[in-house]
Scaffold this motif. Structure first.
Motif, PDB file in Angstrom:
ATOM      1  N   LEU A 184       0.833  -1.201   0.000  1.00  0.00           N
ATOM      2  CA  LEU A 184       0.000   0.000   0.000  1.00  0.00           C
ATOM      3  C   LEU A 184       0.868   1.251   0.000  1.00  0.00           C
ATOM      4  CD1 LEU A 184      -2.731  -1.087   2.568  1.00  0.00           C
ATOM      5  CD2 LEU A 184      -2.920  -1.027   0.088  1.00  0.00           C
ATOM      6  N   LEU A 185       2.002   1.168   0.648  1.00  0.00           N
ATOM      7  CA  LEU A 185       2.941   2.295   0.676  1.00  0.00           C
ATOM      8  C   LEU A 185       3.441   2.597  -0.733  1.00  0.00           C
ATOM      9  CD1 LEU A 185       4.453   4.161   2.725  1.00  0.00           C
ATOM     10  CD2 LEU A 185       6.311   2.504   2.658  1.00  0.00           C
ATOM     11  N   THR A 186       3.756   1.549  -1.477  1.00  0.00           N
ATOM     12  CA  THR A 186       4.213   1.710  -2.860  1.00  0.00           C
ATOM     13  C   THR A 186       3.113   2.306  -3.738  1.00  0.00           C
ATOM     14  OG1 THR A 186       5.696  -0.187  -2.626  1.00  0.00           O
ATOM     15  CG2 THR A 186       5.133   0.489  -4.862  1.00  0.00           C
ATOM     16  N   LYS A 187       1.889   1.906  -3.470  1.00  0.00           N
ATOM     17  CA  LYS A 187       0.761   2.308  -4.297  1.00  0.00           C
ATOM     18  C   LYS A 187       0.244   3.704  -3.973  1.00  0.00           C
ATOM     19  CE  LYS A 187      -3.566   0.249  -5.952  1.00  0.00           C
ATOM     20  NZ  LYS A 187      -4.517  -0.891  -5.759  1.00  0.00           N
ATOM     21  N   VAL A 223      -3.891   9.421   4.400  1.00  0.00           N
ATOM     22  CA  VAL A 223      -4.584   8.200   4.783  1.00  0.00           C
ATOM     23  C   VAL A 223      -5.337   8.351   6.102  1.00  0.00           C
ATOM     24  CG1 VAL A 223      -2.512   7.253   5.899  1.00  0.00           C
ATOM     25  CG2 VAL A 223      -4.331   5.710   5.160  1.00  0.00           C
ATOM     26  N   ILE A 224      -4.848   9.217   6.982  1.00  0.00           N
ATOM     27  CA  ILE A 224      -5.475   9.423   8.289  1.00  0.00           C
ATOM     28  C   ILE A 224      -5.640  10.917   8.541  1.00  0.00           C
ATOM     29  CG2 ILE A 224      -5.288   9.076  10.796  1.00  0.00           C
ATOM     30  CD1 ILE A 224      -5.577   6.471   9.356  1.00  0.00           C
ATOM     31  N   SER A 228      -6.353  13.078  11.808  1.00  0.00           N
ATOM     32  CA  SER A 228      -6.467  12.942  13.261  1.00  0.00           C
ATOM     33  C   SER A 228      -6.136  14.268  13.932  1.00  0.00           C
ATOM     34  CB  SER A 228      -5.514  11.847  13.759  1.00  0.00           C
ATOM     35  OG  SER A 228      -5.580  11.707  15.157  1.00  0.00           O
ATOM     36  N   ALA A 229      -7.036  14.726  14.797  1.00  0.00           N
ATOM     37  CA  ALA A 229      -6.847  15.979  15.535  1.00  0.00           C
ATOM     38  C   ALA A 229      -6.537  17.140  14.595  1.00  0.00           C
ATOM     39  CB  ALA A 229      -5.740  15.824  16.580  1.00  0.00           C
ATOM     40  N   GLY A 230      -7.213  17.168  13.449  1.00  0.00           N
ATOM     41  CA  GLY A 230      -7.045  18.265  12.508  1.00  0.00           C
ATOM     42  C   GLY A 230      -5.802  18.194  11.642  1.00  0.00           C
ATOM     43  N   LYS A 231      -5.060  17.091  11.719  1.00  0.00           N
ATOM     44  CA  LYS A 231      -3.834  16.951  10.931  1.00  0.00           C
ATOM     45  C   LYS A 231      -3.934  15.724  10.030  1.00  0.00           C
ATOM     46  CE  LYS A 231       1.186  16.418  11.287  1.00  0.00           C
ATOM     47  NZ  LYS A 231       2.361  16.319  12.211  1.00  0.00           N
ATOM     48  N   ASP A 232      -3.479  15.870   8.783  1.00  0.00           N
ATOM     49  CA  ASP A 232      -3.478  14.755   7.847  1.00  0.00           C
ATOM     50  C   ASP A 232      -2.134  14.042   7.860  1.00  0.00           C
ATOM     51  OD1 ASP A 232      -6.021  15.458   7.163  1.00  0.00           O
ATOM     52  OD2 ASP A 232      -5.499  16.310   5.202  1.00  0.00           O
ATOM     53  N   TYR A 233      -2.176  12.719   7.731  1.00  0.00           N
ATOM     54  CA  TYR A 233      -0.966  11.900   7.668  1.00  0.00           C
ATOM     55  C   TYR A 233      -1.000  11.087   6.382  1.00  0.00           C
ATOM     56  CZ  TYR A 233      -0.488  12.990  12.643  1.00  0.00           C
ATOM     57  OH  TYR A 233      -0.371  13.640  13.845  1.00  0.00           O
ATOM     58  N   THR A 234       0.088  11.124   5.628  1.00  0.00           N
ATOM     59  CA  THR A 234       0.187  10.333   4.411  1.00  0.00           C
ATOM     60  C   THR A 234       0.562   8.897   4.766  1.00  0.00           C
ATOM     61  OG1 THR A 234       2.546  10.736   4.068  1.00  0.00           O
ATOM     62  CG2 THR A 234       0.998  12.366   3.147  1.00  0.00           C
ATOM     63  N   ILE A 261      -7.865   2.272   4.755  1.00  0.00           N
ATOM     64  CA  ILE A 261      -6.430   2.157   4.489  1.00  0.00           C
ATOM     65  C   ILE A 261      -6.180   1.252   3.281  1.00  0.00           C
ATOM     66  CG2 ILE A 261      -4.232   1.320   5.411  1.00  0.00           C
ATOM     67  CD1 ILE A 261      -5.161   2.147   8.183  1.00  0.00           C
ATOM     68  N   TYR A 262      -6.883   0.150   3.220  1.00  0.00           N
ATOM     69  CA  TYR A 262      -6.699  -0.817   2.129  1.00  0.00           C
ATOM     70  C   TYR A 262      -7.088  -0.232   0.775  1.00  0.00           C
ATOM     71  CZ  TYR A 262      -7.595  -4.959  -0.765  1.00  0.00           C
ATOM     72  OH  TYR A 262      -7.616  -5.881  -1.789  1.00  0.00           O
ATOM     73  N   LEU A 263      -8.145   0.600   0.752  1.00  0.00           N
ATOM     74  CA  LEU A 263      -8.640   1.134  -0.520  1.00  0.00           C
ATOM     75  C   LEU A 263      -7.987   2.457  -0.919  1.00  0.00           C
ATOM     76  CD1 LEU A 263     -12.483   0.394  -0.335  1.00  0.00           C
ATOM     77  CD2 LEU A 263     -10.667  -0.965  -1.391  1.00  0.00           C
ATOM     78  N   GLY A 264      -7.099   2.979  -0.095  1.00  0.00           N
ATOM     79  CA  GLY A 264      -6.431   4.233  -0.448  1.00  0.00           C
ATOM     80  C   GLY A 264      -7.288   5.456  -0.227  1.00  0.00           C
ATOM     81  N   LYS A 265      -8.147   5.417   0.784  1.00  0.00           N
ATOM     82  CA  LYS A 265      -9.025   6.545   1.118  1.00  0.00           C
ATOM     83  C   LYS A 265      -8.534   7.235   2.389  1.00  0.00           C
ATOM     84  CE  LYS A 265     -11.503   4.808  -2.179  1.00  0.00           C
ATOM     85  NZ  LYS A 265     -11.489   5.404  -3.545  1.00  0.00           N
ATOM     86  N   LYS A 266      -8.965   8.481   2.565  1.00  0.00           N
ATOM     87  CA  LYS A 266      -8.625   9.186   3.807  1.00  0.00           C
ATOM     88  C   LYS A 266      -9.633   8.803   4.880  1.00  0.00           C
ATOM     89  CE  LYS A 266      -7.583  13.665   3.762  1.00  0.00           C
ATOM     90  NZ  LYS A 266      -7.726  15.143   3.906  1.00  0.00           N
TER      91      LYS A 266
END
Length: 285
Positions: free
Chosen positions: A15-18, A24-25, A27-33, A162-167
């Motif tokens: 999933l990291l490669t893709k 992906v997440i 949380s607390a107003g912050k996005d994580y790739t 996470i599996y489907l590549g959604k936030k």
């Protein structure tokens, strides 16, 4: 240390490669790739390497820490035991690992004594692929849930996203729907939306689909939800914990009385000699 992934292990590296640079997440107003999440997981694995217990109880309340710990436990070859509460009364032994489980879950106990169930990755992957095709999840950019991550519905929604590549978003307030990016869907329980039905000031949002489980929805309840969210498609489903997915129905325009809808593909239901309901499906492995 993250170990080499087997066929039955969650494919984090793939999933990291893709999806590496995608968020992906939230949380607390912050996005994580995916890359940022992977680094957090790598750091967390140091606490679970060479763990003698193998089955590790996970009751973390902080969403981001729960996610990183869950993935770290899996990636180090150990097995998370999750639930809204986890006690010492469940005696799990190494023999319980014969089927190479993805995780162990704990039922809530609302319909009987709490019990442990298990899932392996391949069974969940089949369920995710089924949901993706059945409900056209390629068309959404965000997937949210109002259920805690220690519940089967919350954890299922997280790993599906996470599996489907959604936030992924975890929300606890109806107004947080306004923060969802792109077209979005919500996995929730009827009580969450019905408790909010008295609030007529829900802001415009990108919500396109709502999936409801964990409770029977009446015709009156459907009407209330549709008044609040006239733009959404509404689905009801049964399963996701120890039974996994069994059936679903589109209730956007109401539902049939005394009906649980149609079975998920390749699911079979029969009545046993003692009048018990027997469910067999590829999502129960």
């Amino acid at each position: 240390m993250i170990k080499t992934e087997s066929k039955n292990q969650f494919p984090l590296k793939d999933l990291l490669t893709k999806f590496g640079s995608q968020p992906v997440i939230s949380s607390a107003g912050k996005d994580y790739t995916y890359w940022q999440l992977f680094k957090l997981v790598q750091k967390a694995t140091k606490r679970f390497d060479n763990n003698s217990e193998k089955i590790i109880k996970l009751t973390e309340n902080d969403p981001l820490k729960f996610i990183t710990d869950f993935l770290a436990i899996v990636q180090t070859g150990n097995y998370p035991l999750i639930g809204s509460f986890v006690t010492d009364q469940f005696d799990l032994k190494i023999k319980d690992l014969a089927t190479e489980p993805f995780f162990f879950g704990l039922t809530s106990g609302t319909t009987g004594q709490p019990k442990v169930y298990r899932r392996n990755w391949l069974s969940w992957k089949k369920g995710f692929d089924c949901c993706r095709k059945l409900f056209n999840l390629d068309a959404v950019q965000s997937i949210a849930t109002s259920s805690p991550l220690t519940t089967s519905l919350g954890l299922h929604t997280l790993m599906l996203a996470i599996y489907l590549g959604k936030k992924f978003y975890l929300i606890d307030n109806i107004h947080q729907l306004n923060s969802l990016s792109g077209d979005a869907c919500l996995f929730s329980v009827p009580t969450f939306l019905l408790q909010s039905s008295n609030n007529h000031n829900i802001p415009p949002n990108n919500l396109r689909t709502i999936f409801l489980g964990g409770g029977t929805l009446t015709s009156q309840g459907i009407k209330k939800i549709k008044q609040q969210f006239p733009q959404v498609k509404l689905f009801e489903f049964y399963g996701s914990s120890e039974t996994s997915f069994i059936s679903w129905q589109d209730i956007t325009n109401g539902k049939f009385k005394s009906s649980a809808g149609q079975l998920f593909p390749n699911t079979q239901v029969s009545i046993g000699l003692q009048q018990e309901i027997i469910v067999t499906s590829p999502y129960l492995i």
